[in-house]
Every structure is written in C-alpha cells, then in structure tokens.
Design a protein around this motif. Structure first.
Motif, short mmCIF file in Angstrom:
data_model
loop_
_atom_site.label_atom_id
_atom_site.label_comp_id
_atom_site.label_asym_id
_atom_site.label_seq_id
_atom_site.Cartn_x
_atom_site.Cartn_y
_atom_site.Cartn_z
N ILE A 34 32.78 4.76 5.31
CA ILE A 34 32.46 4.41 6.69
C ILE A 34 30.97 4.10 6.75
CG2 ILE A 34 32.48 5.16 9.11
CD1 ILE A 34 34.68 7.20 8.27
N THR A 35 30.64 2.95 7.37
CA THR A 35 29.24 2.54 7.50
C THR A 35 28.87 2.35 8.96
OG1 THR A 35 29.62 0.15 7.43
CG2 THR A 35 29.37 1.28 5.30
N ASP A 36 27.57 2.30 9.21
CA ASP A 36 27.10 1.89 10.53
C ASP A 36 27.11 0.37 10.61
OD1 ASP A 36 24.79 0.99 9.18
OD2 ASP A 36 23.52 2.59 9.96
N ASP A 37 26.60 -0.19 11.69
CA ASP A 37 26.65 -1.65 11.86
C ASP A 37 25.75 -2.40 10.88
OD1 ASP A 37 24.37 -0.64 13.16
OD2 ASP A 37 24.34 -2.28 14.60
N GLY A 38 24.83 -1.70 10.24
CA GLY A 38 23.97 -2.32 9.23
C GLY A 38 24.52 -2.18 7.82
N GLY A 39 25.72 -1.61 7.69
CA GLY A 39 26.32 -1.44 6.38
C GLY A 39 25.83 -0.21 5.63
N HIS A 40 25.09 0.66 6.30
CA HIS A 40 24.57 1.87 5.66
C HIS A 40 25.67 2.94 5.64
CE1 HIS A 40 21.06 -0.20 7.41
NE2 HIS A 40 20.61 -0.01 6.18
N LEU A 41 25.86 3.53 4.50
CA LEU A 41 26.93 4.51 4.31
C LEU A 41 26.70 5.76 5.17
CD1 LEU A 41 29.53 4.97 2.64
CD2 LEU A 41 28.08 6.14 0.95
N LEU A 42 27.71 6.10 5.98
CA LEU A 42 27.67 7.31 6.80
C LEU A 42 28.62 8.38 6.25
CD1 LEU A 42 27.83 5.70 10.36
CD2 LEU A 42 25.80 6.55 9.16
N ILE A 108 30.12 -1.69 15.74
CA ILE A 108 29.21 -0.56 15.54
C ILE A 108 29.33 0.05 14.14
CG2 ILE A 108 29.07 -0.02 18.00
CD1 ILE A 108 30.99 2.37 17.42
N GLY A 109 30.15 -0.58 13.29
CA GLY A 109 30.30 -0.07 11.94
C GLY A 109 31.48 -0.70 11.22
N GLY A 110 31.79 -0.15 10.07
CA GLY A 110 32.92 -0.65 9.28
C GLY A 110 33.58 0.48 8.51
N VAL A 111 34.87 0.31 8.25
CA VAL A 111 35.63 1.24 7.42
C VAL A 111 36.21 0.44 6.27
CG1 VAL A 111 37.58 2.85 7.31
CG2 VAL A 111 36.25 2.66 9.42
N GLY A 112 36.02 0.94 5.07
CA GLY A 112 36.57 0.30 3.88
C GLY A 112 37.41 1.29 3.10
N VAL A 113 38.56 0.83 2.66
CA VAL A 113 39.48 1.67 1.89
C VAL A 113 39.89 0.91 0.65
CG1 VAL A 113 41.70 2.89 1.92
CG2 VAL A 113 40.32 2.77 4.01
#
Length: 134
Positions: A34-42, A108-113
């Motif tokens: 899960i990242t924020d909108d800037g692609g930074h890993l949260l 506001i972010g992204g989820v990658g699986v």
C-alpha cells in the motif's frame, strides 16, 4: 492552499486487513503493498508461501496505480495495444493487480498485490480498498 485527504495509519490497516482476509479466504499466497499518492510505501506484507518475486512486483503495482491514478490493468492494456514506449516509465510494474485508492474523485494512494493470477491479485486489492469505506 489546497486541502486534500490522505491515508491515516488506521486507513492503511483497514485496507491491509481487508486484502489479507480476501487472500486467506481463497488460500492465495500473495504479497500486499500500500502506497500514498506519491507511490511511497506505507505498508507491506508477504503472506506465508508467497513467491519471492511478489515482494517487488506488488510494490511496483501499488506505485503504478498511485502514479497513474488508474488500475494497472489499464496500463497493461496500453502496452498490450502496442504502445511499447510506455515500458520506459521507471519503477512501475505494468501488470494487472494494482488499484488506485480514490476518495471523492481524488487518488490518495495505491494497492498492489502479487502472487496469484493477475486478475485475482486485483480482486484482493479491491477487497482491501472496499474496507476503507470510501
């Protein structure tokens, strides 16, 4: 000044729990990023038995979804449609399984699986986002 929404730790934990529950329900061994909108890993987690390469791929899918503000399936289709120059975009994985987190029309972010069939990766990502209640 612009006021914008951002993911909180509680939001990220809810998304992660929803994605993990969907994966476990189906016995899918995956990595979830899960990242924020800037692609930074949260947030990142690799479920037991998930393929080693899924750690990198899931993070790249989350970043791509956040940067592009669209599901990574759309990006995969762009490349599949012959626009190979799109492959030069750095640090993004252009495979289905990344979903943007959209709230009030704003990403506001992204989820990658990653770890199972790409269409199933996307199901897991969407299940996580659904727990956000946005």
């Amino acid at each position: 000044m612009i006021t914008r929404k951002a993911l909180t730790l509680a939001d990220v934990q809810a998304i992660a729990a929803g994605a993990e529950a969907e994966a476990i329900k189906n016995d899918w061994k995956v990595s979830i990023a899960i990242t924020d909108d800037g692609g930074h890993l949260l947030h990142f987690q690799r479920l037991d038995g998930a393929p080693t390469q899924s750690t990198y791929i899931s993070q790249g899918k989350a970043k791509a979804a956040a940067f592009s503000r669209k599901p990574t399936k759309a990006l995969e289709d762009i490349v599949g449609g012959g626009r190979n120059a799109f492959l030069s975009v750095p640090d993004m994985v252009l495979l289905e399984g990344g979903e943007p987190i959209i709230v009030d029309g704003v990403c506001i972010g992204g989820v990658g699986v990653s770890g199972v069939k790409s269409s199933d990766d996307a199901i897991i990502a969407r299940a996580g986002i659904a727990k956000l209640g946005a």
